[in-house]
Design a protein around this motif. Structure first.
Motif: not given
Length: 356
Positions: A238-241, A275-282, A227-234, A263-271
């Motif tokens: 100008g970041g990963w989409t 956050v809310g229930p199921g916010y990454q499911v889409e 398996l691979v875990r990715i952050s689907a968006t930054d 998953s998502t996020g984590g690469n820049v501190p100002q993102a």
């Protein structure tokens, strides 16, 4: 209609008994990378609680790959025995043991959350590495850009960690390419400023991830899932989409990756992350539907019905749970009762199965 949360899922030669996965959760409870009684009890209780797949926390492939000095590790053969003790217990109680192999990159050499913030003192820390010499934030260590020899060392470390994972009894490997750690740092244009074959274009920025997949597959048996875990968006201009993630997922499918943990996020501190229930499911849904590859959904999934609806709506194939499984190690047993599924309980707990 059958309850999907408790339907089996086959990945290569393995069958998971249900769709509930213990998401990798750092415990920051190791010394010199060794697993100990905390890990046995923490992970073992989730097996007793009925999870289908249990992914060990981000496990460092080298000392410098640790997020903190307290991280779990698999960089030397001496780590194998303690890990094997836990994988054997998980399998004895019906759960598949999996490991997340990780390199923290520029987010390494920092304090465990309850000990402080930012970089640890120099005498406790180590030199961090990254695609480019750009720190995560002003309070984080200054990394050095990996040269070709450094990249070859990373590949070697993942290859050796794979061998040890097999010897330790793991049946699933997840490559951690999310949350601002090394592989995410390479594929995101926000952290990768290289001008060589590992920077610039999309194909160059994903190159290291693909090479690590090849290195892992050299040793990892064909019948075991990868398996691979990715952050689907930054979550940053100008970041990963998500469009990049779908494109990557199609490449990973061609590389015979079995599932993308989305998953998502984590690469820049100002993102700014909503956050809310199921916010990454889409994001899991888009990757699954547009790249035609199985996905795992994660992110504030807290109820049985919520998890069931995600599967029923074809948004994901697995449900990865973190905080809810910290609150309730026996969530799968309780969820089954709520959804009307007669799940087998451990014989030691049978007398508590019914509220009598």
């Amino acid at each position: 209609m059958a309850v999907q949360l408790f339907s089996p899922l086959r990945l290569r030669g393995l069958e998971l008994k249900n769709r509930i996965v213990v998401s990798p959760m750092c415990e920051y409870s190791s010394q010199d990378g060794f697993a100990n009684d905390w890990h046995l009890v923490h992970l073992g209780s989730r097996a007793v609680g009925g999870a289908g797949l249990i992914l060990f926390e981000a496990t460092a492939v080298s000392p410098e790959a640790r997020i903190t000095p307290d991280d779990l590790g698999i960089w030397k053969d001496e780590h194998i025995e303690g890990l094997r003790r836990i994988t054997s217990f998980l399998e004895a109680h019906g759960s598949v043991p999996g490991i997340q192999l990780a390199h923290a990159g520029r987010k390494a050499s920092t304090f465990s959350p309850w000990k402080g913030e930012g970089a640890v003192p120099a005498e406790q820390g180590w030199q961090t590495v990254a695609p480019s010499a750009v720190p995560f934030s002003p309070t984080y260590p200054q990394p050095v850009a990996l040269d070709q020899a450094g990249i070859q060392k990373v590949l070697h470390d993942f290859r050796e960690a794979t061998r040890r994972s097999l010897e330790a009894g793991f049946k699933v490997i997840e490559i951690h390419a999310a949350h601002g750690y090394l592989l995410h740092e390479f594929y995101s244009p926000l952290s990768n400023q290289r001008t060589d074959n590992y920077g610039g274009s999309f194909d160059n920025r994903i190159r290291l991830l693909l090479e690590i997949i090849d290195a892992v597959r050299e040793t990892w048996p064909a019948e075991y899932p990868l398996l691979v875990r990715i952050s689907a968006t930054d979550w940053t201009e100008g970041g990963w989409t998500i469009e990049d993630s779908v494109k990557l997922a199609k490449v990973l499918k061609d590389k015979q990756i079995d599932l993308i943990d989305t998953s998502t996020g984590g690469n820049v501190p100002q993102a700014q992350i909503p956050v809310g229930p199921g916010y990454q499911v889409e994001f899991a849904a888009r990757v699954k539907q547009e790249a035609n590859i199985p996905t795992g959904a994660v992110g504030i999934i807290t109820t049985a019905q919520q998890a069931e609806d995600i599967l029923a709506n074809n948004q994901a194939d697995l449900i990865l749970m973190a905080r809810e499984l910290l609150r309730d190690p026996y969530f799968p047993l309780h969820a089954a009762q709520e959804l009307g599924v007669d799940l087998e309980w451990p014989v030691q707990y049978q007398r508590a199965k019914r509220n009598k």
